[in-house]
Write an enzyme that holds these catalytic residues in place. Structure first.
Site, PDB file in Angstrom:
ATOM      1  CG  ASP A  29      -2.065   0.923   1.120  1.00  0.00           C
ATOM      2  OD1 ASP A  29      -2.315   1.439   0.009  1.00  0.00           O
ATOM      3  OD2 ASP A  29      -2.739   1.163   2.140  1.00  0.00           O
ATOM      4  CG  ASN A  77      -7.436  -2.296  -6.105  1.00  0.00           C
ATOM      5  OD1 ASN A  77      -6.489  -3.070  -5.948  1.00  0.00           O
ATOM      6  ND2 ASN A  77      -7.745  -1.397  -5.186  1.00  0.00           N
TER       7      ASN A  77
HETATM    8  C1  FPP Z   1      -1.579   0.110  -3.663  1.00  0.00           C
HETATM    9  O1  FPP Z   1      -1.135   1.460  -3.624  1.00  0.00           O
HETATM   10  C2  FPP Z   1      -0.992  -0.606  -4.795  1.00  0.00           C
HETATM   11  C3  FPP Z   1      -1.681  -1.167  -5.834  1.00  0.00           C
HETATM   12  C4  FPP Z   1      -3.152  -1.163  -5.931  1.00  0.00           C
HETATM   13  C5  FPP Z   1      -1.011  -1.831  -6.970  1.00  0.00           C
HETATM   14  C6  FPP Z   1       0.172  -2.649  -6.589  1.00  0.00           C
HETATM   15  C7  FPP Z   1       0.731  -3.300  -7.782  1.00  0.00           C
HETATM   16  C8  FPP Z   1       2.054  -3.409  -8.052  1.00  0.00           C
HETATM   17  C9  FPP Z   1       3.106  -2.871  -7.181  1.00  0.00           C
HETATM   18  C10 FPP Z   1       2.471  -4.095  -9.305  1.00  0.00           C
HETATM   19  C11 FPP Z   1       2.639  -5.591  -9.127  1.00  0.00           C
HETATM   20  C12 FPP Z   1       2.944  -6.193 -10.461  1.00  0.00           C
HETATM   21  C13 FPP Z   1       3.029  -7.529 -10.734  1.00  0.00           C
HETATM   22  C14 FPP Z   1       3.099  -7.999 -12.127  1.00  0.00           C
HETATM   23  C15 FPP Z   1       3.057  -8.551  -9.712  1.00  0.00           C
HETATM   24  P1  FPP Z   1      -2.231   2.606  -3.686  1.00  0.00           P
HETATM   25  O2  FPP Z   1      -2.392   3.040  -5.083  1.00  0.00           O
HETATM   26  O3  FPP Z   1      -3.485   2.138  -3.022  1.00  0.00           O
HETATM   27  O4  FPP Z   1      -1.563   3.729  -2.837  1.00  0.00           O
HETATM   28  P2  FPP Z   1      -2.339   4.895  -2.051  1.00  0.00           P
HETATM   29  O5  FPP Z   1      -3.080   4.217  -0.934  1.00  0.00           O
HETATM   30  O6  FPP Z   1      -1.223   5.757  -1.566  1.00  0.00           O
HETATM   31  O7  FPP Z   1      -3.247   5.572  -3.021  1.00  0.00           O
END
Ligand code: FPP
Length: 251
Positions: A29, A77
């Site tokens: 996160d 999501n």
């Molecule tokens: C949460 O941060 C993260 C995600 C929803 C996406 C995570 C995905 C990856 C790191 C890529 C993985 C790739 C592979 C192919 C395995 P957020 O956007 O919710 O952060 P925020 O809470 O600060 O908005």
């Protein structure tokens, strides 16, 4: 403390090799907030998040941890802005295509859990190819939860068991934990010993609801793109200081 990959290449001496978690799960996160703090678009946070995940996978392998599961995309999501969802789907596909050779070289076995049928067709094809090609690899087991929801997983297990009962294949009395687990997406994968969540949120967010029943939970304020080997070391130190009783008392 900043990451120093050369210092932390091997398992740090003050970690007990015999008491490492076998399976680590991560809720990655804080990508969006990381980007915002740098004055960058959110999607660049996800790009950096991929780098952090790749290094964690390598670190698990270097330090002798057998399984890593990452929460890449939850069923909730889909509610994000369309352009962010599209970016994430394209990112997953590109990363899989680019990293397949490396995963083969590093003996990684990749698996995906979640409702994969509603992902874009081209991503589904990449997922199938990566799972098929790495199927016989004996190194670290890397599980990616994509379009995953814990409640949905439990519901589909219930449906699948109910169908077997209806068909007379099993009796209701035969339904126990072992049978139930065989109907989860994670059938055959051990439960996580350690669940890490970054960015300070104190929630499970519908991740592996059944499987984390006895996992140790470690929460850090660090945002996911900044989660490095030094952070992982701290999580493992905390884990090794825990007293895992699984509901029992010490004799
Ligand atoms: C949460 O941060 C993260 C995600 C929803 C996406 C995570 C995905 C990856 C790191 C890529 C993985 C790739 C592979 C192919 C395995 P957020 O956007 O919710 O952060 P925020 O809470 O600060 O908005």
């Amino acid at each position: 403390m900043t990451a120093n990959p050369t210092v932390l290449q091997d398992l740090p001496a003050d970690l007990d090799r015999e008491r490492l978690p076998m399976h680590v799960a991560v809720i990655m996160d804080g990508n969006g907030r990381w980007a915002k703090r740098q004055g960058l678009p959110r999607i660049l946070g996800h790009r950096r998040g991929v780098d952090a995940l790749k290094d964690l996978l390598r670190c698990c392998r270097d330090w002798g941890i057998q399984a890593l599961t990452a929460y890449a995309f939850s069923t909730e999501n889909w509610g994000r802005p369309l352009e962010e969802v599209d970016f994430l789907m394209a990112l997953f596909e590109r990363v899989l295509r680019q990293e397949l050779q490396e995963m083969m070289r590093e003996n990684v076995r990749i698996q995906f859990v979640g409702n994969l049928n509603s992902l874009p067709r081209s991503l589904q094809a990449e997922i199938e190819r990566s799972m098929e090609d790495t199927r016989h690899n004996q190194g670290i087991q890397f599980t990616v939860a994509t379009n995953y929801g814990g409640r949905q997983e439990i519901l589909q297990a219930c449906r699948s068991i109910a169908l077997q009962v209806q068909q007379g294949l099993i009796q209701p009395e035969q339904i126990d934990e072992a049978l139930f687990e065989r109907h989860l997406y994670t059938a055959g994968i051990s439960d996580p010993d350690l669940l890490i969540r970054t960015s300070g949120e104190m929630r499970i967010s519908n991740f592996l609801l059944w499987q984390v029943a006895y996992s140790e939970i470690y929460i850090t304020d660090t945002l996911w793109p900044d989660f490095d080997r030094a952070e992982f070391y701290r999580a493992l130190r905390a884990y090794q200081q825990r007293d895992r009783r699984f509901g029992k008392v010490k004799t």
